[in-house]
Design an enzyme around this catalytic site. Sequence first.
Site, PDB file in Angstrom:
ATOM      1  N   ARG A   1      -9.098  43.184  28.165  1.00 23.76           N
ATOM      2  CA  ARG A   1      -9.680  42.446  28.497  1.00 23.76           C
ATOM      3  C   ARG A   1     -10.412  42.271  27.455  1.00 23.76           C
ATOM      4  O   ARG A   1     -11.499  41.256  27.268  1.00 23.76           O
ATOM      5  CB  ARG A   1     -10.532  41.894  29.650  1.00 23.76           C
TER       6      ARG A   1
ATOM      7  N   GLN B   1     -13.719  36.709  35.697  1.00 26.25           N
ATOM      8  CA  GLN B   1     -14.429  37.736  35.504  1.00 26.25           C
ATOM      9  C   GLN B   1     -15.735  37.817  35.509  1.00 26.25           C
ATOM     10  O   GLN B   1     -16.779  38.430  35.910  1.00 26.25           O
ATOM     11  CB  GLN B   1     -14.601  37.345  33.390  1.00 26.25           C
TER      12      GLN B   1
ATOM     13  N   TYR C   1      -6.526  33.291  30.384  1.00 24.22           N
ATOM     14  CA  TYR C   1      -5.701  34.758  30.747  1.00 24.22           C
ATOM     15  C   TYR C   1      -6.168  35.981  30.459  1.00 24.22           C
ATOM     16  O   TYR C   1      -7.839  35.574  30.553  1.00 24.22           O
ATOM     17  CB  TYR C   1      -4.445  35.124  29.450  1.00 24.22           C
ATOM     18  N   GLU C   2      -5.377  36.761  30.819  1.00 18.10           N
ATOM     19  CA  GLU C   2      -6.118  38.573  31.187  1.00 18.10           C
ATOM     20  C   GLU C   2      -7.185  38.319  32.373  1.00 18.10           C
ATOM     21  O   GLU C   2      -8.747  38.469  32.578  1.00 18.10           O
ATOM     22  CB  GLU C   2      -6.729  39.140  30.030  1.00 18.10           C
ATOM     23  N   GLY C   3      -7.222  36.957  33.322  1.00 14.53           N
ATOM     24  CA  GLY C   3      -7.879  36.448  34.022  1.00 14.53           C
ATOM     25  C   GLY C   3      -9.319  35.633  33.433  1.00 14.53           C
ATOM     26  O   GLY C   3      -9.355  35.560  32.891  1.00 14.53           O
TER      27      GLY C   3
END
Lengths: 598, 598
Positions: free
Chosen positions: B296, B447, B440-442
């Site tokens: 992240r 977040q 992406y990555e959440g």
Amino acid sequence: MPVYRAPVEDTLFVLNNVLDIGRHANLPVFAEASPDVVRAILEEAGRLAEEVLLPLNQSGDRQGCRRLEDGSVRAPDGFREAYAAYRDGGWGSLSGDPAFGGQGLPHLLSAAVSEFMSSANMSLAMYPSLTAGAIAAIRQHGSDAQKATYLPKLIEGRWTGTMNLTEPHCGTDLGLLRTRAAPHEDGTYRITGQKIFISAGEHDLAENIVHLVLARIDGAAAGTKGISLFVVPKFLPDAEGRVGARNGLSCGAIEEKMGIHGSATCVMNYDGATGWLVGERDKGLRAMFTMMNEARLFVGVQGLAVSEIAYQNAAAYARDRLQGRSLSGAKAPDRPADPIVVHPDVRRMLMTIRALNEGGRALALRTALMGDLSQVAEDELQRQAADDWMGLMTPVVKGVLTDKGFENAVMAQQVFGGHGYIVEWGMEQFVRDARITQIYEGANGIQALDLVGRKLALNGGRAVQAFFADVGAFCEENRTNEALTFCTKALKKGLNDLQQATLWLMNNALAKPDNAGAASTDYMHLFGLVAIGAMWGQMAKAAHEKLADGADGDPAFMEAKLATARFYMDRMMPETAAHLARISAGADSLMALPAEAF
Amino acid sequence: MPVYRAPVEDTLFVLNNVLDIGRHANLPVFAEASPDVVRAILEEAGRLAEEVLLPLNQSGDRQGCRRLEDGSVRAPDGFREAYAAYRDGGWGSLSGDPAFGGQGLPHLLSAAVSEFMSSANMSLAMYPSLTAGAIAAIRQHGSDAQKATYLPKLIEGRWTGTMNLTEPHCGTDLGLLRTRAAPHEDGTYRITGQKIFISAGEHDLAENIVHLVLARIDGAAAGTKGISLFVVPKFLPDAEGRVGARNGLSCGAIEEKMGIHGSATCVMNYDGATGWLVGERDKGLRAMFTMMNEARLFVGVQGLAVSEIAYQNAAAYARDRLQGRSLSGAKAPDRPADPIVVHPDVRRMLMTIRALNEGGRALALRTALMGDLSQVAEDELQRQAADDWMGLMTPVVKGVLTDKGFENAVMAQQVFGGHGYIVEWGMEQFVRDARITQIYEGANGIQALDLVGRKLALNGGRAVQAFFADVGAFCEENRTNEALTFCTKALKKGLNDLQQATLWLMNNALAKPDNAGAASTDYMHLFGLVAIGAMWGQMAKAAHEKLADGADGDPAFMEAKLATARFYMDRMMPETAAHLARISAGADSLMALPAEAF
């Protein structure tokens, strides 16, 4: 494939309950626009958009336009047939002048229809839209002979039109343009030069393409004062108005773009092409602005249109996709997870888009109505007031509805998570397509400058003062209506911020013009927030009355209007203060760095 | 082709003058990071980015990755050689554990280097970045044997890594995942299932690909409590750690995406592939979060990176493109028009991007430094404080730097007018590439929820209170410093808004969790404004001291820092109030519509 349902009911709500177009039934173009006729037109337009244009949207994006070796351009497969269906359905002639074969309905309806078409297939809908600009320019500035030659064909849609402004070294600053027009002894001109970014410059949808071209007559002044407008058809019309010899112009290339791949964006080369002067010599910019205003309103509607289809698909996905549980307890306990529409942050995105779409639609339709009334209202004062609104709001509709339209498309894509980034789902196309609306027909920074530098001060600020009075009167009239307090309170605060910003400009921009430039984009968006907010106020009032009335209509629809109005006032209107703060900060810190520091 | 110069001086300013990393020279990983070494590393990294990675950025986008019939995947031409140059230059091993062949330098430096690489070629830079996540997971959770087998190869970059989380029906909600792990008598597992959106899942840059895969051991609990992490290599390592037999996994397809075409996004099919459990059974999510935090922060830096190269190209264009005249009188009277950098609205865009880039870089580097200190600081309290900052800021860096990074790329594109929409200029690629960082990555909504729903309350709010105290102390310490009043005043106001928003959440989110969800994205951006603002405060102070000092350095650089700080305080900080207003509006109007109304 993306889904789409034309928002016929929402459009009718605006036309009937908010704008109350029935009260103009005494005016020529409105006489035929009875509620039944309007509904039938919108429903039929919706069907064409949904059934004919929509299925070609993704395939058109994938295939794009192709320029063949002979310089001809092929639109994507199916576009030719779909355009023929549009043309043969009379959609291009809806608001055309009956003297030239048009149906004589309000431009307002054309604007509503263009939203549906642009939602379903923005690229395809561009071909007739450019024609509308050419019609407006020839109708207002052309000679009788030019009108007779071009208008019937353009209104029918058998020929299409273009606007040729930009050159490689000049876009915004048309004073730099180099395309030359050499007078010929027969009264025509020989046009020579290169134009770029010409939408629909060459394609295979129409029998002829009518280029409206800005050029400088040999010996004319440098700068913007020496520019004239010419009509330069691809095929020279013969005495009977049929297509004749090929003119000396060609498409040199088509641009490879981020989006709107189905729209042919051409480099046009003029090699001594025959052109006819439209309107007065050296007054080309004025004539071109007729096209621009028409086109700018349309582009604002394009921004709305892409936002609308993006919203519909995001909403459908949010109702369908199961992921996680509601923070307030499971909403679908019998399923493995809740649909993501239960999550507040997904709601935030959907409600934001929805509030801006419905409010933006109302503002665009009101502005289109004012365009009609500026032509046909009974007395001079009404026409003037309508024209004032139209001129003032054109940059707002263009700039704000496209900036928000793009942001909304991005938000709708976000609702899909990773799937939004995958081509197959179609959401990323909406983002790529919407992006151009912020750029063409005058980049949005230019719209903001038009508003701040030109429209505000016009006629001693008459237009803007009338708008302020209009919003103020709404707040005052509904002050004691408790059901509308949430609107009047937020609107009053927003109007106050806007008036303060306007005052600040009056006090600070004259002595230091950079203060106007530094404020312009924020001012445009502040203006847009209040203008859309004012439409929400009117929509809330209409919905509230309908509900109280209880007589007819769809209560769930009216309840949703009220809830969305409340969301707009809660969540959108607070931004006015940030805009005011930025405006009041002035140009100093913005302009502090020397150019070489960048 | 786009231009790019790695911002070495700006990075050094942050490292040396703001973060003062020299004061950590007593700590293991910092001992070797002398100012000279750091400068040499950054300059060398910049050269690699500019000379090797950048020239492949547009061609990689055009060509994309190709999956061949045998299931193998080819990265774009040149990627293999460029990756080899990266690997052989030791860039992947920079902050690797020396016990496994790493160079033992701070992760902070890897973060700085990853910005340069991602600016020059985001797609190419993704391959080693996913490896870094795999290294972190194995290092923290793997057995000694796993470490010995995988870490040297991964750190060297001879093998690369992946993260396998998402499945067609589950992304955010990993509790739904279906991939199964069947225990085998030899202690390994047979992994079966389909994973999607796997970056670098298959490619031709490395000898082996080490997949870290979330799966459910047969009989494990449903939901997130039954998920374990496995290492599943493409080729099974033999006893000597060399690549041996092909494992039972394959790339079923590569996704067609909006951007990052040079990065292979794979559908991965596991058909009884051999995997080894990493860490404890059923504790897979915890282990995966080790990778996620690392990833992240990296994705936040990607957002910054694309914004930086977009800025540099917009600035170059703005200095070069002649169009119109300055509102305050011609600035280049000897030329046909002024360069557009004279126009305040163009400045507005450039300054906005610049202020967010430089402030965002400082925030990301400070967060990366805290990541190092959380491991190596001398005493427990320092390690804890560093870890608190790292945990708190990770969602802010990811969410805010990518949302702003995308908006900045769009703004930079806007500076180009119509040319920004044309593929050739390269600006539209930045927009398409940057877009994925928000997803992406959440996705950024996740977040925001991580920040509001988890990080705020952790350890009784210890991390957030420390951050508030830190910003408050800066304002207090510099209260009487007139040169910094513009900072302390704006920061204090912003901090106050943030504290009020935090208090509102404490009072309103517990009883009604939807209030937290409805506030989350606004809260994250409010937090980001203050956090980046705090970095601008420190940068302004450092620049002011350098100027007052007069001893060394580049005065123009320091003056530009001060001017940009002023712009940030004038123009960015006022947004905190709008965020606070939206947060305080609560969830009611946001959640009012029934799901079927969308």
